[in-house]
Design a protein around this motif. Sequence first.
Motif, mmCIF file in Angstrom:
data_model
loop_
_atom_site.group_PDB
_atom_site.id
_atom_site.type_symbol
_atom_site.label_atom_id
_atom_site.label_comp_id
_atom_site.label_asym_id
_atom_site.label_seq_id
_atom_site.Cartn_x
_atom_site.Cartn_y
_atom_site.Cartn_z
ATOM 1 N N ALA A 33 74.235 23.178 37.025
ATOM 2 C CA ALA A 33 75.098 24.328 37.355
ATOM 3 C C ALA A 33 74.217 25.455 37.864
ATOM 4 O O ALA A 33 72.999 25.379 37.744
ATOM 5 N N ARG A 111 65.700 50.379 41.371
ATOM 6 C CA ARG A 111 64.971 49.193 40.869
ATOM 7 C C ARG A 111 63.902 48.840 41.888
ATOM 8 O O ARG A 111 64.156 48.852 43.091
ATOM 9 N N GLY A 266 64.856 26.587 33.787
ATOM 10 C CA GLY A 266 65.197 27.971 33.481
ATOM 11 C C GLY A 266 65.038 28.321 32.012
ATOM 12 O O GLY A 266 64.518 27.539 31.216
ATOM 13 N N TYR A 348 55.193 35.702 29.941
ATOM 14 C CA TYR A 348 55.353 36.825 30.868
ATOM 15 C C TYR A 348 56.695 37.490 30.595
ATOM 16 O O TYR A 348 57.551 36.934 29.894
HETATM 17 C C1 LIG Z 1 71.280 39.139 34.965
HETATM 18 C C2 LIG Z 1 69.920 38.869 35.544
HETATM 19 C C3 LIG Z 1 69.469 39.635 36.619
HETATM 20 C C4 LIG Z 1 68.202 39.410 37.154
HETATM 21 N N1 LIG Z 1 67.801 40.163 38.220
HETATM 22 C C5 LIG Z 1 66.581 39.957 38.766
HETATM 23 C C6 LIG Z 1 66.168 40.704 39.891
HETATM 24 O O1 LIG Z 1 66.895 41.518 40.435
HETATM 25 N N2 LIG Z 1 64.915 40.487 40.377
HETATM 26 C C7 LIG Z 1 64.081 39.563 39.826
HETATM 27 O O2 LIG Z 1 62.950 39.414 40.334
HETATM 28 N N3 LIG Z 1 64.456 38.791 38.775
HETATM 29 C C8 LIG Z 1 65.694 38.968 38.231
HETATM 30 N N4 LIG Z 1 66.088 38.198 37.166
HETATM 31 C C9 LIG Z 1 65.227 37.088 36.715
HETATM 32 C C10 LIG Z 1 65.378 35.876 37.663
HETATM 33 O O3 LIG Z 1 66.716 35.801 38.081
HETATM 34 C C11 LIG Z 1 65.000 34.584 36.958
HETATM 35 O O4 LIG Z 1 63.720 34.691 36.400
HETATM 36 C C12 LIG Z 1 64.950 33.401 37.944
HETATM 37 O O5 LIG Z 1 66.119 33.332 38.704
HETATM 38 C C13 LIG Z 1 64.737 32.104 37.177
HETATM 39 O O6 LIG Z 1 64.772 31.029 38.087
HETATM 40 P P1 LIG Z 1 64.643 29.516 37.573
HETATM 41 O O7 LIG Z 1 64.801 28.652 38.764
HETATM 42 O O8 LIG Z 1 63.412 29.386 36.762
HETATM 43 O O9 LIG Z 1 65.870 29.311 36.547
HETATM 44 P P2 LIG Z 1 67.459 29.234 36.799
HETATM 45 O O10 LIG Z 1 67.868 29.968 38.012
HETATM 46 O O11 LIG Z 1 68.092 29.607 35.503
HETATM 47 O O12 LIG Z 1 67.713 27.704 37.117
HETATM 48 C C14 LIG Z 1 67.688 26.707 36.131
HETATM 49 C C15 LIG Z 1 68.385 25.485 36.691
HETATM 50 O O13 LIG Z 1 68.139 24.365 35.824
HETATM 51 C C16 LIG Z 1 69.361 23.649 35.661
HETATM 52 N N5 LIG Z 1 69.279 22.835 34.450
HETATM 53 C C17 LIG Z 1 68.918 23.216 33.189
HETATM 54 N N6 LIG Z 1 68.981 22.149 32.364
HETATM 55 C C18 LIG Z 1 69.379 21.088 33.120
HETATM 56 C C19 LIG Z 1 69.637 19.714 32.851
HETATM 57 N N7 LIG Z 1 69.499 19.224 31.616
HETATM 58 N N8 LIG Z 1 70.043 18.898 33.854
HETATM 59 C C20 LIG Z 1 70.187 19.391 35.114
HETATM 60 N N9 LIG Z 1 69.954 20.686 35.436
HETATM 61 C C21 LIG Z 1 69.559 21.515 34.450
HETATM 62 C C22 LIG Z 1 70.394 24.764 35.604
HETATM 63 O O14 LIG Z 1 71.695 24.232 35.756
HETATM 64 C C23 LIG Z 1 69.908 25.607 36.778
HETATM 65 O O15 LIG Z 1 70.338 25.050 38.003
HETATM 66 C C24 LIG Z 1 67.366 38.396 36.603
HETATM 67 C C25 LIG Z 1 67.814 37.620 35.529
HETATM 68 C C26 LIG Z 1 69.070 37.851 35.007
HETATM 69 C C27 LIG Z 1 69.546 37.004 33.863
#
Ligand SMILES: Cc1cc2nc3c(=O)[nH]c(=O)nc-3n(C[C@H](O)[C@H](O)[C@H](O)COP(=O)(O)OP(=O)(O)OC[C@H]3O[C@@H](n4cnc5c(N)ncnc54)[C@H](O)[C@@H]3O)c2cc1C
Length: 373
Positions: A33, A111, A266, A348
């Motif tokens: 998702a 920001r 994530g 971090y």
């Molecule tokens: C409300 C909010 C606002 C933010 N605003 C900013 C901003 O303005 N600027 C900034 O620099 N950072 C911001 N951040 C931080 C930033 O958004 C995140 O650090 C970053 O998007 C994380 O990316 P990711 O790919 O590691 O994780 P995610 O985007 O969380 O992706 C994780 C993925 O793994 C998948 N997944 C998990 N487990 C499974 C499984 N078992 N099987 C299949 N799929 C799985 C999930 O479905 C999802 O697709 C914000 C965070 C939040 C919560």
Amino acid sequence: MTKVLVVGGGIAGYCAALAARRDGADVTVVARAPGATALYAGGMEIVDDLDSILQSPHHPLARLGIDAVGLATELDNAISTLQLALGKEGLKFEGSWRSRGLYADIHGLARPANVVPESVARGELGALTGKRVAVIGVPQVGDYDAASTAQALKELHGIEAFAEDISIAELPQAAALTDLYGRRAPSPRARGAAIAYPPGFTNLPPDGFELLASPPSPHGWRLQQAISLGAVAAEVTSFETSRGRITAARASTRAFRADAFVLATGRHIGGGLRAGRVTTEPLLRLGVFHEGVPAASLGTRLHHLKYLDPAAQMRMGVMTDRRLHPLNEDGQVAYSNLYAAGAVLGGYDYAGPCGFGVPILTGWLAGRFAAKP
Ligand SMILES: Cc1cc2nc3c(=O)[nH]c(=O)nc-3n(C[C@H](O)[C@H](O)[C@H](O)COP(=O)(O)OP(=O)(O)OC[C@H]3O[C@@H](n4cnc5c(N)ncnc54)[C@H](O)[C@@H]3O)c2cc1C
């Protein structure tokens, strides 16, 4: 051809897939998702100060064992490839990890960000100094008030801002900001001013820009849609392993076999970490660390910390070696063909100046390492 399976459809998984494909691998991305990427406010924070990062021993970028010049080169490659790829999907971004600007959100609060959508870039607060700014309000929308945003821009940032309400007749009363998504930007009466729009409109005029969002975020949704193309929608529930290597990831109806695997699941929103009295990594029971110490060995101290200082508790996560292999609780590499990237990593400040920098750079490098395991 090396087969790489990326678990996770956020920005980290996307960058891993970009890098692995560029290095000639056959890549499949599996995502359950949208995660935190779909909620980002609209400004990518990449890094602020590389030297201070390198002095933080548990920071995922410091743990790569690459010096500041090497990290700068990797960031150049990762960010330019990402901008190019997103541009091809119709999402243009501006900025660079080397420069930082300030952008106002829908409440007029500033920001910092390094890389922003083209539609946000024109609203950099420094560039608005000395200009008149019309802040567009929509009277039917209940969760945003252009007059108070204009007031905040004036009081907090010294910008000559004023509100202009434009009615959109077909909106229901008490509509939400999300109801503006995908609508054509209305034209204001005010002439000669820069125009600040709440996020979500399309076809902005040349002097218009979008404010940053609070969740649910149109910026996040556009980004998530652009990076999700081609991903397989499935939830990985377990892995098959043999002699210290992963051989397949299992989802309900099928098994994904590969030579190397990238875990980009994530943090709590994505589902890569499971909160509880002790935070765990649910898929492979990898070690979860806080400041280099296994979270499980800290007893209830971390749980207590969550109430006193959530930011410190949020530094918890998976820890990796120089090649982004995640570690078990005993500090040993868990699987020789498994790499971890993005917000599943600890060490971090998740909501700080590397919010996108850690997922982008670790994703990029994990993809490269996985393509040549
Ligand atoms: C409300 C909010 C606002 C933010 N605003 C900013 C901003 O303005 N600027 C900034 O620099 N950072 C911001 N951040 C931080 C930033 O958004 C995140 O650090 C970053 O998007 C994380 O990316 P990711 O790919 O590691 O994780 P995610 O985007 O969380 O992706 C994780 C993925 O793994 C998948 N997944 C998990 N487990 C499974 C499984 N078992 N099987 C299949 N799929 C799985 C999930 O479905 C999802 O697709 C914000 C965070 C939040 C919560």
